[in-house]
Design a protein around this motif. Sequence first.
Motif, mmCIF file in Angstrom:
data_model
loop_
_atom_site.group_PDB
_atom_site.id
_atom_site.type_symbol
_atom_site.label_atom_id
_atom_site.label_comp_id
_atom_site.label_asym_id
_atom_site.label_seq_id
_atom_site.Cartn_x
_atom_site.Cartn_y
_atom_site.Cartn_z
ATOM 1 N N ASN A 1 0.836 -1.204 0.000
ATOM 2 C CA ASN A 1 0.000 0.000 0.000
ATOM 3 C C ASN A 1 0.867 1.248 0.000
ATOM 4 O OD1 ASN A 1 -2.219 -1.532 -0.006
ATOM 5 N ND2 ASN A 1 -2.666 -1.359 2.171
ATOM 6 N N ARG A 2 1.892 1.207 0.929
ATOM 7 C CA ARG A 2 2.771 2.381 1.031
ATOM 8 C C ARG A 2 3.505 2.590 -0.284
ATOM 9 N NH1 ARG A 2 5.298 2.816 6.794
ATOM 10 N NH2 ARG A 2 3.387 3.076 7.962
ATOM 11 N N LEU A 3 3.991 1.473 -0.825
ATOM 12 C CA LEU A 3 4.748 1.549 -2.078
ATOM 13 C C LEU A 3 3.874 2.154 -3.176
ATOM 14 C CD1 LEU A 3 7.543 0.648 -3.180
ATOM 15 C CD2 LEU A 3 6.396 -1.362 -4.085
ATOM 16 N N ALA A 4 2.620 1.671 -3.209
ATOM 17 C CA ALA A 4 1.692 2.175 -4.231
ATOM 18 C C ALA A 4 1.466 3.677 -4.047
ATOM 19 C CB ALA A 4 0.386 1.420 -4.147
ATOM 20 N N MET A 5 1.362 4.093 -2.740
ATOM 21 C CA MET A 5 1.120 5.508 -2.451
ATOM 22 C C MET A 5 2.318 6.342 -2.903
ATOM 23 S SD MET A 5 -0.615 6.426 1.108
ATOM 24 C CE MET A 5 0.856 7.033 1.910
ATOM 25 N N GLU A 6 3.524 5.863 -2.498
ATOM 26 C CA GLU A 6 4.747 6.589 -2.856
ATOM 27 C C GLU A 6 4.902 6.661 -4.370
ATOM 28 O OE1 GLU A 6 6.855 8.309 -1.056
ATOM 29 O OE2 GLU A 6 5.608 7.894 0.689
ATOM 30 N N LEU A 7 4.575 5.542 -5.005
ATOM 31 C CA LEU A 7 4.701 5.466 -6.460
ATOM 32 C C LEU A 7 3.792 6.478 -7.139
ATOM 33 C CD1 LEU A 7 6.558 3.440 -7.834
ATOM 34 C CD2 LEU A 7 4.549 2.181 -8.540
ATOM 35 N N SER A 8 2.546 6.545 -6.617
ATOM 36 C CA SER A 8 1.602 7.482 -7.245
ATOM 37 C C SER A 8 2.038 8.919 -6.983
ATOM 38 C CB SER A 8 0.177 7.236 -6.754
ATOM 39 O OG SER A 8 0.149 7.399 -5.384
ATOM 40 N N ARG A 9 2.598 9.164 -5.742
ATOM 41 C CA ARG A 9 3.079 10.515 -5.436
ATOM 42 C C ARG A 9 4.245 10.875 -6.368
ATOM 43 N NH1 ARG A 9 4.524 11.205 0.652
ATOM 44 N NH2 ARG A 9 2.445 10.420 0.962
ATOM 45 N N PHE A 10 5.155 9.914 -6.535
ATOM 46 C CA PHE A 10 6.319 10.124 -7.391
ATOM 47 C C PHE A 10 5.882 10.393 -8.840
ATOM 48 C CE2 PHE A 10 9.475 8.125 -10.242
ATOM 49 C CZ PHE A 10 10.557 8.973 -9.991
ATOM 50 N N LYS A 11 4.888 9.581 -9.276
ATOM 51 C CA LYS A 11 4.406 9.740 -10.650
ATOM 52 C C LYS A 11 3.811 11.123 -10.853
ATOM 53 C CE LYS A 11 3.424 5.040 -12.054
ATOM 54 N NZ LYS A 11 2.414 4.010 -12.034
ATOM 55 N N ALA A 12 3.042 11.596 -9.834
ATOM 56 C CA ALA A 12 2.402 12.906 -9.934
ATOM 57 C C ALA A 12 3.464 13.992 -10.043
ATOM 58 C CB ALA A 12 1.519 13.149 -8.722
ATOM 59 N N SER A 13 4.515 13.917 -9.172
ATOM 60 C CA SER A 13 5.541 14.974 -9.216
ATOM 61 C C SER A 13 6.342 14.883 -10.510
ATOM 62 C CB SER A 13 6.458 14.888 -7.995
ATOM 63 O OG SER A 13 7.187 13.703 -8.041
ATOM 64 N N MET A 14 6.544 13.661 -10.999
ATOM 65 C CA MET A 14 7.252 13.486 -12.271
ATOM 66 C C MET A 14 6.472 14.137 -13.404
ATOM 67 S SD MET A 14 10.151 11.921 -12.560
ATOM 68 C CE MET A 14 10.190 11.097 -14.113
ATOM 69 N N ALA A 15 5.129 13.952 -13.350
ATOM 70 C CA ALA A 15 4.278 14.493 -14.409
ATOM 71 C C ALA A 15 4.375 16.019 -14.417
ATOM 72 C CB ALA A 15 2.838 14.042 -14.198
ATOM 73 N N VAL A 16 4.352 16.624 -13.180
ATOM 74 C CA VAL A 16 4.436 18.093 -13.077
ATOM 75 C C VAL A 16 5.781 18.560 -13.640
ATOM 76 C CG1 VAL A 16 4.585 19.993 -11.425
ATOM 77 C CG2 VAL A 16 2.858 18.216 -11.134
ATOM 78 N N GLU A 17 6.843 17.841 -13.212
ATOM 79 C CA GLU A 17 8.199 18.192 -13.633
ATOM 80 C C GLU A 17 8.327 18.111 -15.151
ATOM 81 O OE1 GLU A 17 11.822 19.581 -13.060
ATOM 82 O OE2 GLU A 17 10.320 19.311 -11.482
ATOM 83 N N GLN A 18 7.772 17.036 -15.700
ATOM 84 C CA GLN A 18 7.862 16.816 -17.147
ATOM 85 C C GLN A 18 7.134 17.917 -17.907
ATOM 86 O OE1 GLN A 18 6.683 12.896 -18.101
ATOM 87 N NE2 GLN A 18 7.180 13.079 -20.262
ATOM 88 N N GLU A 19 5.988 18.290 -17.356
ATOM 89 C CA GLU A 19 5.199 19.339 -17.996
ATOM 90 C C GLU A 19 5.993 20.641 -18.045
ATOM 91 O OE1 GLU A 19 0.911 20.948 -16.961
ATOM 92 O OE2 GLU A 19 1.056 18.753 -16.852
ATOM 93 N N ARG A 20 6.646 20.904 -16.868
ATOM 94 C CA ARG A 20 7.420 22.140 -16.771
ATOM 95 C C ARG A 20 8.570 22.133 -17.783
ATOM 96 N NH1 ARG A 20 8.692 22.631 -10.767
ATOM 97 N NH2 ARG A 20 6.578 22.913 -10.056
ATOM 98 N N SER A 21 9.284 21.024 -17.829
ATOM 99 C CA SER A 21 10.449 20.988 -18.719
ATOM 100 C C SER A 21 10.019 21.020 -20.179
ATOM 101 C CB SER A 21 11.322 19.767 -18.420
ATOM 102 O OG SER A 21 10.783 18.649 -19.019
ATOM 103 N N GLU A 22 8.843 20.409 -20.456
ATOM 104 C CA GLU A 22 8.337 20.480 -21.835
ATOM 105 C C GLU A 22 8.054 21.914 -22.245
ATOM 106 O OE1 GLU A 22 5.066 17.848 -22.297
ATOM 107 O OE2 GLU A 22 6.394 16.101 -22.376
#
Length: 817
Positions: A676-697
């Motif tokens: 559960n924790r891993l899934a939570m961390e993963l989703s949090r990481f994915k969300a921040s990655m998406a924001v970061e990617q958007e910014r760099s794009e």
Amino acid sequence: MDSSKSHNLFEVYLRLRPPPPGAAASERILSVERPDERGSRASYITLNPPTDRRRAIEKFAFTQVFEEDATQLDVFHCADILPLVEGVLAPHGNEGTDAVVATLGVTGSGKTHTILGSRSQRGLTQLALDVLFRSIGPNMLDAMDLPLVLESLQSCDSSEALLASAPYYLESVFADPTQASRAASRATTPMIVRALSYVKLTTTPEMPPAQHIPCTFPDSPLHSPKSVRLVSATHAALRLKKHACNNATPKRASHKSFMSLTAVTRGKKNAKQCLKGEHSVMSPPPPRRHLQRPSTFPQMPDVAGINVSCDPSAEYVVVISMYEVHNDRIYDLLNPPSKTAASKDHHRRRPLLFKSTELSPDRKVVAGLRKVVCSSFKDAILVLEAGLQERRVAGTGSNSVSSRSHGFFCFEVKKRTRSRRVGPWTGSKLTIVDLAGSERARDAKTQGATLVEAGKINESLMYLGQCLQTQSEVGNSSKVSTVALSAEAQLTAQPNIVPYRQCKLTELLFSNSFPSSSSTNHPHAAHRNPQKGVMIVTADPLGDFNATSQILRYSALAREVTVPRIPSITATILANAPQSNTRPVSPVQHHPRPFLPPGSGSYRNHTPLSSDGRATMEIAALEIARLSDEMDQLRVEVEHQTEARMEAEAHLLSMEDRMLDLEAAIRDECATEFENRLAMELSRFKASMAVEQERSEEHWDRKVDVLERGLDAADNIHNKENVLVEDLEEEVERLRRENGVLKRELAGRSPSKRKPLEERDDFVSTSPKPEGVANLGRRLERMRVSNDSPRTTSNGSPKKVRKLAAKRWEDVDDLMQ
Ligand SMILES: Nc1ncnc2c1ncn2[C@@H]1O[C@H](COP(=O)(O)OP(=O)(O)OP(=O)(O)O)[C@@H](O)[C@H]1O
């Protein structure tokens, strides 16, 4: 010792198993006592200790003893299974009586053979089911109506069960019937068939005599159902019922998806569920298992024509549930294990609770079972087979197919009155129990998990033994009691005495044996009759003496112990003394009796001892006798201690097992938490990655824009330069030509005769007029300016551009020379 039927919670029968074919002849450890009266049944056995052991001879009483030649049908009839079936059917319109039939014995003594039969013979379960379905006959609810009654059956089920109709369940469990195979879960057993004098075959007028061999499927080609899909007929019929079902399915069935479905789709969904026979709200579909659908089952013994009465004003269905008690936990046999969160490959079964529920406040029930509603014997047998495939068995040193759990097979006979307004479902239950056998680890050669199982099995059987012993003690003492207690009073007194709450097995077997005392506390709780119990103890007359005597001691209705008078050494001495000198022996008396060493032959061959010597010898003999008595007592003490040690070991094993279980549960929990924790961390990481990617794009988009704009400008300049260079090249070419002409002329004439080129007739100028040179100068100036700052172009590096420019200057230099 009176073994006649009593008010015991269980009637106890003993069945002796025949020796396996080809077994070496060995000493029998027990003998059956022949009844004095002709026609009466044997009910006593004597257990003879092996000759090397000085132990008491024990005599045990049972309701009846079945000897080695007794057939399955003998046991079925004489153990009074028919009255139990009738009690469950409640023919006189009353509540009915629950019944339990169980087997108890040492491993390999024939419990499973008695209860479930073998490949060639049917066991008590199949026989009881056959009689049950035959007796209900036309009063059985039509298979097509099963889906319609699931809801009402579910609502009156006190065990919070998940109900499914047999056709639907069987379809989800068994693979394509074209790959049918023989039932392989039972061992091969030679069949004993005898003519039965006591079997009264009956055929009721409303029941036609059986046309087919029992246990074959009448609607399938005999012995060859391979091309027949057994459920298809029912399903085709169900399809016809679709419309009716649509109307009849209660609104609650579509409750979950009410908001999302239109009336049309809701109707379709209900129809589908109806066809499947599945209750939409409470019963999720059973996971698909694709077991091999057995094509044939044993057909003997034949019970065609045997039936008991049923309630003619009622309609019936039979609801089957199956569970096993393994390591003191209850597991559903009709609900296969589900995959765990920790590992998708690991299947973990959820243990079920034995508890009181809202609809059963006065009695405990196994909650959350999957139950299958059957209307035919054929379906019931297939459901039984599906459940048995889930049962835990293992090969041990004592039995190649040894049951490692206590199996409970429950057949609830539900009935309701058939009038214009159908009544509520009521019913009673026939439970058939195949207990695991007690075993010694040394003989069974078990280890690891199987050894732990054995410890648990022995422990639960020890508790069961205590309960049975208590019931027979209570039964026997009440017989001789001067204060006459009514049978009911005895039974109500027993819950407090019989220690049945010590483990799941005894709770399951005994908790329904007493009248529901709490029905007064729960005015709405229906009054229930105490269940009737039959215990069939199995024993191998050529088996292990200790294990068999332990089981018999636990289970017998009465026991008589004869301690053999072991001749003491004194007695031996005196017996060998001359008759004339024989006198009663007393430890304080000196006997003027000659001592004869054992085996020394006749008195005449010996010299008589002096009186002192004789007295010393007698004192020694008495001392020896005392010591040997002490040794006997010590031996008994050692036996008790050994038993206590074994029990402690069993307890230890069970504790270890519980610890393992706890560890597994904690591991599971940790794994789930981690996931559960891993899934939570993963989703949090994915969300921040998406924001970061958007910014760099965005950043790169901006950069590319700037670059594109720069490139466009550079392209324009480059194009202009190209035009200029072309002009210059043309100019250079022309000047070269002029130069060549001039050189030739100069070479051919004297300098004084030379005319300027412009004045000459043979020089055709293609160049710009005089201002052309000035133009050229200006252009060259511009080129110098533009070459001062090196630029990148879309198709060339600054270096390339510089080289090109340098080349041009060279050309210009050439030109100027
Ligand atoms: N009455 C009998 N007639 C013929 N064969 C028998 C009889 N009783 C037992 N057997 C045979 O003995 C073997 C062991 O019997 P079974 O598996 O029923 O023992 P069990 O008591 O159930 O053992 P466990 O407790 O280990 O499961 C089987 O091959 C069975 O067919």
